[in-house]
Design a protein around this motif. Structure first.
Motif, PDB file in Angstrom:
ATOM      1  N   ILE A 165       0.821  -1.218   0.000  1.00 18.61           N
ATOM      2  CA  ILE A 165       0.000   0.000   0.000  1.00 18.61           C
ATOM      3  C   ILE A 165       0.853   1.265   0.000  1.00 18.61           C
ATOM      4  O   ILE A 165       0.567   2.207  -0.758  1.00 18.61           O
ATOM      5  CB  ILE A 165      -0.978  -0.020   1.191  1.00 18.61           C
ATOM      6  CG1 ILE A 165      -1.994  -1.150   1.005  1.00 18.61           C
ATOM      7  CG2 ILE A 165      -1.695   1.325   1.323  1.00 18.61           C
ATOM      8  CD1 ILE A 165      -3.006  -1.250   2.110  1.00 18.61           C
ATOM      9  N   PRO A 166       1.923   1.367   0.815  1.00 17.71           N
ATOM     10  CA  PRO A 166       2.767   2.578   0.730  1.00 17.71           C
ATOM     11  C   PRO A 166       3.361   2.790  -0.657  1.00 17.71           C
ATOM     12  O   PRO A 166       3.492   3.931  -1.107  1.00 17.71           O
ATOM     13  CB  PRO A 166       3.857   2.322   1.770  1.00 17.71           C
ATOM     14  CG  PRO A 166       3.255   1.369   2.736  1.00 17.71           C
ATOM     15  CD  PRO A 166       2.368   0.489   1.924  1.00 17.71           C
ATOM     16  N   ILE A 167       3.705   1.700  -1.337  1.00 14.88           N
ATOM     17  CA  ILE A 167       4.237   1.818  -2.691  1.00 14.88           C
ATOM     18  C   ILE A 167       3.188   2.420  -3.622  1.00 14.88           C
ATOM     19  O   ILE A 167       3.482   3.324  -4.424  1.00 14.88           O
ATOM     20  CB  ILE A 167       4.689   0.435  -3.206  1.00 14.88           C
ATOM     21  CG1 ILE A 167       5.812  -0.109  -2.333  1.00 14.88           C
ATOM     22  CG2 ILE A 167       5.139   0.514  -4.664  1.00 14.88           C
ATOM     23  CD1 ILE A 167       6.259  -1.508  -2.701  1.00 14.88           C
ATOM     24  N   LEU A 168       1.953   1.944  -3.505  1.00 17.31           N
ATOM     25  CA  LEU A 168       0.874   2.469  -4.336  1.00 17.31           C
ATOM     26  C   LEU A 168       0.571   3.929  -3.999  1.00 17.31           C
ATOM     27  O   LEU A 168       0.254   4.723  -4.900  1.00 17.31           O
ATOM     28  CB  LEU A 168      -0.385   1.614  -4.164  1.00 17.31           C
ATOM     29  CG  LEU A 168      -0.265   0.144  -4.595  1.00 17.31           C
ATOM     30  CD1 LEU A 168      -1.555  -0.606  -4.284  1.00 17.31           C
ATOM     31  CD2 LEU A 168       0.070   0.044  -6.071  1.00 17.31           C
ATOM     32  N   VAL A 169       0.681   4.297  -2.724  1.00 13.42           N
ATOM     33  CA  VAL A 169       0.426   5.684  -2.319  1.00 13.42           C
ATOM     34  C   VAL A 169       1.452   6.619  -2.946  1.00 13.42           C
ATOM     35  O   VAL A 169       1.102   7.672  -3.514  1.00 13.42           O
ATOM     36  CB  VAL A 169       0.439   5.799  -0.783  1.00 13.42           C
ATOM     37  CG1 VAL A 169       0.437   7.270  -0.359  1.00 13.42           C
ATOM     38  CG2 VAL A 169      -0.758   5.080  -0.185  1.00 13.42           C
ATOM     39  N   VAL A 170       2.734   6.238  -2.858  1.00 10.24           N
ATOM     40  CA  VAL A 170       3.783   7.076  -3.446  1.00 10.24           C
ATOM     41  C   VAL A 170       3.614   7.178  -4.954  1.00 10.24           C
ATOM     42  O   VAL A 170       3.758   8.264  -5.541  1.00 10.24           O
ATOM     43  CB  VAL A 170       5.175   6.514  -3.087  1.00 10.24           C
ATOM     44  CG1 VAL A 170       6.269   7.309  -3.783  1.00 10.24           C
ATOM     45  CG2 VAL A 170       5.394   6.541  -1.587  1.00 10.24           C
ATOM     46  N   LEU A 171       3.310   6.051  -5.596  1.00  7.97           N
ATOM     47  CA  LEU A 171       3.124   6.061  -7.052  1.00  7.97           C
ATOM     48  C   LEU A 171       1.939   6.940  -7.448  1.00  7.97           C
ATOM     49  O   LEU A 171       2.000   7.684  -8.445  1.00  7.97           O
ATOM     50  CB  LEU A 171       2.915   4.634  -7.551  1.00  7.97           C
ATOM     51  CG  LEU A 171       2.904   4.438  -9.073  1.00  7.97           C
ATOM     52  CD1 LEU A 171       4.213   4.903  -9.689  1.00  7.97           C
ATOM     53  CD2 LEU A 171       2.651   2.977  -9.423  1.00  7.97           C
ATOM     54  N   ALA A 172       0.869   6.898  -6.662  1.00 12.98           N
ATOM     55  CA  ALA A 172      -0.297   7.740  -6.961  1.00 12.98           C
ATOM     56  C   ALA A 172       0.035   9.220  -6.803  1.00 12.98           C
ATOM     57  O   ALA A 172      -0.378  10.058  -7.614  1.00 12.98           O
ATOM     58  CB  ALA A 172      -1.456   7.357  -6.041  1.00 12.98           C
ATOM     59  N   ILE A 173       0.802   9.555  -5.769  1.00 11.56           N
ATOM     60  CA  ILE A 173       1.197  10.951  -5.559  1.00 11.56           C
ATOM     61  C   ILE A 173       2.047  11.451  -6.728  1.00 11.56           C
ATOM     62  O   ILE A 173       1.871  12.578  -7.219  1.00 11.56           O
ATOM     63  CB  ILE A 173       1.955  11.094  -4.228  1.00 11.56           C
ATOM     64  CG1 ILE A 173       1.015  10.837  -3.049  1.00 11.56           C
ATOM     65  CG2 ILE A 173       2.582  12.483  -4.097  1.00 11.56           C
ATOM     66  CD1 ILE A 173       1.706  10.807  -1.713  1.00 11.56           C
ATOM     67  N   LYS A 174       2.968  10.626  -7.189  1.00  8.80           N
ATOM     68  CA  LYS A 174       3.812  11.022  -8.324  1.00  8.80           C
ATOM     69  C   LYS A 174       2.995  11.153  -9.600  1.00  8.80           C
ATOM     70  O   LYS A 174       3.244  12.055 -10.412  1.00  8.80           O
ATOM     71  CB  LYS A 174       4.933  10.000  -8.522  1.00  8.80           C
ATOM     72  CG  LYS A 174       5.903   9.876  -7.360  1.00  8.80           C
ATOM     73  CD  LYS A 174       6.648  11.166  -7.108  1.00  8.80           C
ATOM     74  CE  LYS A 174       7.597  11.511  -8.222  1.00  8.80           C
ATOM     75  NZ  LYS A 174       8.390  12.713  -7.928  1.00  8.80           N
ATOM     76  N   CYS A 175       2.016  10.275  -9.797  1.00  9.04           N
ATOM     77  CA  CYS A 175       1.171  10.351 -11.004  1.00  9.04           C
ATOM     78  C   CYS A 175       0.340  11.626 -11.009  1.00  9.04           C
ATOM     79  O   CYS A 175       0.132  12.236 -12.069  1.00  9.04           O
ATOM     80  CB  CYS A 175       0.259   9.129 -11.077  1.00  9.04           C
ATOM     81  SG  CYS A 175       1.102   7.578 -11.469  1.00  9.04           S
ATOM     82  N   VAL A 176      -0.135  12.041  -9.836  1.00 11.64           N
ATOM     83  CA  VAL A 176      -0.917  13.274  -9.755  1.00 11.64           C
ATOM     84  C   VAL A 176      -0.011  14.493  -9.872  1.00 11.64           C
ATOM     85  O   VAL A 176      -0.364  15.503 -10.499  1.00 11.64           O
ATOM     86  CB  VAL A 176      -1.716  13.308  -8.431  1.00 11.64           C
ATOM     87  CG1 VAL A 176      -2.403  14.659  -8.245  1.00 11.64           C
ATOM     88  CG2 VAL A 176      -2.751  12.192  -8.411  1.00 11.64           C
TER      89      VAL A 176
END
Length: 282
Positions: A165-176
């Motif tokens: 989940i932390p990996i997905l959170v960081v990836l989502a922040i970078k995508c936004v």
């Protein structure tokens, strides 16, 4: 923190990871300065932001696979498998590349864009702009570690140490964040014509002296890069403040600095993720 979760019994992977990233940044910084001097401002910053996102995504994907392979291994296995080692190497390479590209973004913005944008301002306004930029950077450095530490702590409590989940959170922040960054720099370049025109004066070292338009070979490029790196270090050691600069470096060259090694050590000793985030913010 994720490396400590993956290798809870040793700090060696964290130490090797930190050394690799630092060596990459120190080695490529002279070439970064040459690149910032030579390339078109807007093109360089756009490519750097996209490359930084790609490297960050690669490191997150490598971390995901490393967790996956570690979860499949037997607890009795004394040494990591080849899949885990390859994932760790891939993580280190992507992280080194991300740090180098991040240096390009920082140097390009602080040493080039900020200078050009504030060129027509008076001393008072220029000081105010610089203070606002430093203030914004400081706020992010204070808020980001505790926030991410809280996310790590909550997901660890609910789903265990090696969850994605932390990996997905960081990836989502970078995508936004990437489209917003690209839109903002395009807007700044649109309102500041000096940025869109590129560099007004090319360095003498890159001005063509012959009519030969053939591309240099790979060996020639490597030799040119080595020469520029060596010249940059020679110039550094000729500066009058070199001893003060080296003293400042040695001051922070210890394990108690609040960096990756200290964070990993405190994590290994049982300090929670939210508290670690507060330590890094402080």
């Amino acid at each position: 923190i994720m490396l400590v979760d993956a290798f809870p019994d040793t700090l060696t992977p964290v130490a090797l990871f930190t050394i690799a990233v630092d060596i990459a940044v120190v080695s490529f910084n002279p070439l970064i300065g040459h690149l910032v001097d030579r390339m078109h401002r807007l093109t360089l910053l756009r490519r750097s932001l996209i490359s930084e996102f790609s490297c960050m995504a690669g490191s997150l994907i490598s971390t995901f696979f490393m967790f996956h392979f570690l979860s499949m291994e037997s607890t009795k296995q004394s040494s990591p498998s080849a899949s885990v080692i390859l994932s760790g190497v891939s993580l280190s390479l992507f992280s080194c590349a991300a740090s180098v590209v991040s240096s390009i973004v920082s140097i390009s913005f602080l040493k080039d864009w900020a200078v050009v944008v504030s060129a027509g301002l008076g001393d008072h306004k220029r000081a105010k702009v610089n203070a606002n930029m430093q203030r914004a950077s400081l706020i992010c450095e204070i808020l980001a570690p505790p926030t991410f530490g809280l996310v790590l702590g909550l997901t660890r409590y609910s789903y265990g140490p090696m969850n994605t989940i932390p990996i997905l959170v960081v990836l989502a922040i970078k995508c936004v964040g990437l489209p917003i960054q690209l839109a903002l720099i395009s807007n700044v370049a649109h309102h500041c014509p000096a940025l869109s025109r590129g560099k007004p004066i090319e360095p003498k070292s890159v001005v063509a002296t012959t009519n030969d338009t053939s591309s240099p070979s790979i060996i020639s490029r490597v030799m040119m890069a080595w020469t520029k790196t060596k010249q940059s270090w020679v110039l550094y050691f000729k500066q009058p403040v070199v001893h003060e600069s080296m003293a400042l470096v040695l001051l922070y060259a210890n394990v108690i600095q609040p960096g990756p090694i200290m964070t990993a050590f405190l994590k290994q000793e049982g300090l929670g993720e939210a508290a670690l985030g507060g330590v890094r913010a402080a």
